[in-house]
Design an enzyme around this catalytic site. Sequence first.
Site, PDB file in Angstrom:
ATOM      1  N   PHE A 161       0.848  -1.192   0.000  1.00  0.00           N
ATOM      2  CA  PHE A 161       0.000   0.000   0.000  1.00  0.00           C
ATOM      3  C   PHE A 161       0.881   1.239   0.000  1.00  0.00           C
ATOM      4  CE2 PHE A 161      -2.650   3.113   2.442  1.00  0.00           C
ATOM      5  CZ  PHE A 161      -3.741   3.168   1.585  1.00  0.00           C
TER       6      PHE A 161
ATOM      7  N   SER B 147       1.365  11.909   7.894  1.00  0.00           N
ATOM      8  CA  SER B 147       0.115  12.145   8.607  1.00  0.00           C
ATOM      9  C   SER B 147      -0.840  13.013   7.787  1.00  0.00           C
ATOM     10  CB  SER B 147       0.408  12.822   9.955  1.00  0.00           C
ATOM     11  OG  SER B 147       1.157  11.961  10.787  1.00  0.00           O
TER      12      SER B 147
ATOM     13  N   PHE C 165       8.780   4.438   3.182  1.00  0.00           N
ATOM     14  CA  PHE C 165       8.496   3.505   4.277  1.00  0.00           C
ATOM     15  C   PHE C 165       7.385   2.523   3.900  1.00  0.00           C
ATOM     16  CE2 PHE C 165       9.350   7.585   6.869  1.00  0.00           C
ATOM     17  CZ  PHE C 165      10.731   7.396   6.801  1.00  0.00           C
TER      18      PHE C 165
ATOM     19  N   GLU D 215      -0.182   3.258  10.437  1.00  0.00           N
ATOM     20  CA  GLU D 215      -1.655   3.276  10.339  1.00  0.00           C
ATOM     21  C   GLU D 215      -2.229   4.516  11.038  1.00  0.00           C
ATOM     22  OE1 GLU D 215      -3.593   0.968   8.769  1.00  0.00           O
ATOM     23  OE2 GLU D 215      -2.230  -0.720   8.475  1.00  0.00           O
TER      24      GLU D 215
END
Length: 384
Positions: free
Chosen positions: A122, A131, A155, A364
């Site tokens: 993803f 963020s 990342f 997440e």
Amino acid sequence: MIRSQETLNLLLDSIARFVRERLVPNEELVAETDQIPAALLDEMRELGLFGLCLPEEYGGLGLTMEEEVLAAIELGRTSPAFRSAIGSNNGIGSTGIVLDGTPEQKERYLPRLASGELIGSFCLTEPEAGSDAASLRTTAVRDGDHYVLNGTKRFITNAPEAGIFTVMARTDPAGKGADAISAFVVEAGTPGLTLGKIDRKMGQKGAHTCDVIFDNCRVPAANLIGEKEGVGFKTAMKTLDKGRLHIAAVATGAAERMLADAVRYATERKQFGKPIAEFQLIQAMLADSQAEIYASRCMIVDAARRRDAGERVTSEASCAKMFATEMCGRVADRAVQIFGGAGYMSDYGIERFYRDVRLFRIYEGTTQIQQIVIARELLRTFSG
């Protein structure tokens, strides 16, 4: 929602036994080599772990959200790298296709994700957009029957092993908001797609991340998820609601593992002529950990049931993710303290968990982002 308690019990027992007999004994090997043995990955495929949450019509087990979080708790009781290997196939690497993909996209990719033939990844985070995901800069410009993607993602979990990437890119270069973002499935090996070097991380050895770079990468227009522009950010947010409950469950499983290790050590380690478990200050740390784990479990199961019932659970998912991951960090800290000097030594394994679980509070959506989401949802209920 649990569809069949008997069937679920068999699955959870199977996962627990696999974790105990095959994964836990290989934790140190993975930490030392930064690789999960191929034989273990094959066993995970045979058990159907890569397709736990994918629809049954595409070869998965089709777990409900409640069933998924209970399975994730079991998987959380070992090194996070093992769960990470299957995590994106069951979560953010496939959910966009499951929720918003066309029938052709589902048929092309979901069976191979469910079998573990393909690893999904993803691609949302960028060097200057983490963020603040709506500010991403990767672009996708229509050119005939293709889109041309340019940009860098950072990342990205499982990118070194991935066969497909769910990529968020801006299809309206002039647009500055979320409505300008679309989602694409990009296959590994597509010209113009390259990978950076594997990142060196604080922990979670065996779970790999790296940059994913798009340089005039031509992607067929048929790979636009849902074949509709401008809904990619909504797809990503729906994906993250589910993913946050999953991570909360994994963090809870990890906390249960660390607490069990701490209890075992406390009953064996003697000071002043008796096991340290008999000292009240040690008991207080054990009790606080048990109470917080119980609270976390209750939150997660409640939120999962609400999602299965069709409710919007953005706030509940963020509450669960924030509480569970922060709780996990506190349990890790207490466990190291209970182990004392041994807790700082790699031979005992608890210092590895201490480093591994630190990431749960970041990916997440960081704890601070969860606080913003929760406050926003709370204020919306009062203004509506």
